[in-house]
Design an enzyme around this catalytic site. Structure first.
Site, mmCIF file in Angstrom:
data_model
loop_
_atom_site.group_PDB
_atom_site.id
_atom_site.type_symbol
_atom_site.label_atom_id
_atom_site.label_comp_id
_atom_site.label_asym_id
_atom_site.label_seq_id
_atom_site.Cartn_x
_atom_site.Cartn_y
_atom_site.Cartn_z
ATOM 1 N N ARG A 1 0.885 -1.172 0.000
ATOM 2 C CA ARG A 1 0.000 0.000 0.000
ATOM 3 C C ARG A 1 0.918 1.216 0.000
ATOM 4 O O ARG A 1 1.800 1.331 0.855
ATOM 5 C CB ARG A 1 -0.892 -0.020 1.252
ATOM 6 C CG ARG A 1 -1.735 1.230 1.470
ATOM 7 C CD ARG A 1 -2.836 1.311 0.415
ATOM 8 N NE ARG A 1 -3.858 2.284 0.750
ATOM 9 C CZ ARG A 1 -3.747 3.591 0.579
ATOM 10 N NH1 ARG A 1 -2.642 4.116 0.112
ATOM 11 N NH2 ARG A 1 -4.742 4.388 0.886
ATOM 12 N N GLU B 1 -11.634 4.797 -5.524
ATOM 13 C CA GLU B 1 -12.085 3.423 -5.310
ATOM 14 C C GLU B 1 -12.713 2.863 -6.580
ATOM 15 O O GLU B 1 -13.060 3.613 -7.497
ATOM 16 C CB GLU B 1 -13.106 3.388 -4.166
ATOM 17 C CG GLU B 1 -12.535 3.798 -2.822
ATOM 18 C CD GLU B 1 -11.493 2.832 -2.297
ATOM 19 O OE1 GLU B 1 -11.598 1.615 -2.563
ATOM 20 O OE2 GLU B 1 -10.562 3.285 -1.614
ATOM 21 N N ARG C 1 -0.736 -5.126 5.147
ATOM 22 C CA ARG C 1 -0.030 -4.768 3.921
ATOM 23 C C ARG C 1 1.207 -3.964 4.293
ATOM 24 O O ARG C 1 1.216 -3.238 5.290
ATOM 25 C CB ARG C 1 -0.921 -3.910 3.016
ATOM 26 C CG ARG C 1 -2.145 -4.623 2.507
ATOM 27 C CD ARG C 1 -3.021 -3.723 1.680
ATOM 28 N NE ARG C 1 -3.588 -2.673 2.517
ATOM 29 C CZ ARG C 1 -4.523 -1.812 2.126
ATOM 30 N NH1 ARG C 1 -4.994 -1.866 0.893
ATOM 31 N NH2 ARG C 1 -4.990 -0.904 2.937
#
Length: 159
Positions: free
Chosen positions: A54, A62, A96
Site C-alpha cells: 500500500r 475506489e 499490507r
C-alpha cells in the site's frame, strides 16, 4: 551562523532524500506483478515471496468511483513489470506493507500526486512535499482535478 547553515543543510538533504533514493539506501526490491488499484500492488521479491504493498501518503479513487481506471492505469504505466525499490514505512491494519515506491530514482508516490492521479492522504501523512504537489496539481487541473467536484476516496468509503 554556522549552526543555521548546518540546520539548513540537514533540512534540504532530508527533503531531497525523500524524493530520491540513493544506492546506499536499504529497502525491499522486486518486480511488480499485479496492480490492485491506484495505490496498491503486489511485489514479487528476488526470494520469490509476494508482498502486498500500500503506497504511503496517497489515496486513489475506489473501484466504483470516477477516475478509478485512470489512476490504476497510471500506476501500471509507472511500475507494472518493472523492478522497483520500496522504502518501507510500516504495516497497515490489513497487514499490507506501507512504503514509498521508487523506480529509477523517482518517487512514484509523489508522481501520482503531482500528476493528479492521487490525493495526498493527510490523515496518515504530514509530508509537506506531498501537500504542495497536490496543491499544484489542483491549480493546474491535472488528472482528477479536471472534474468539477472530485470526491476524496475516504469520503466515498465512509458513504
Amino acid at each position: 551562523m554556522r549552526l543555521i547553515l548546518l540546520v539548513l543543510l540537514l533540512f534540504f538533504n532530508c527533503v531531497e532524500a525523500q524524493n530520491k533514493l540513493t544506492v546506499n539506501d536499504t529497502g525491499q526490491t522486486g518486480t511488480v506483478v499485479k496492480i490492485i488499484d491506484g495505490d496498491t500492488f503486489d511485489l514479487l521479491t528476488k526470494e520469490k515471496k509476494t508482498i502486498r504493498v500500500r503506497m504511503n501518503g496517497i489515496d486513489c479513487p475506489e473501484r466504483k468511483q470516477d477516475f478509478y481506471k485512470v489512476s490504476k492505469n497510471a500506476l501500471a504505466d509507472y511500475i507494472f513489470k518493472k523492478e522497483i525499490r520500496l522504502l518501507i514505512t510500516g504495516r497497515d491494519r490489513n497487514k499490507r506493507t506501507i512504503a514509498i515506491v521508487y523506480y529509477n530514482g523517482i518517487n512514484i508516490n509523489l508522481a501520482m500526486i503531482r500528476n493528479g492521479y492521487a490525493w495526498h492522504y493527510k490523515k496518515y501523512s504530514a509530508d509537506t512535499t506531498f501537500a504542495e504537489a497536490e496543491k499544484k496539481a489542483r491549480a493546474r487541473k491535472k488528472g482528477l482535478w479536471q472534474m468539477n467536484n472530485p470526491v476524496p476516496p475516504w469520503e466515498f468509503r465512509a458513504g
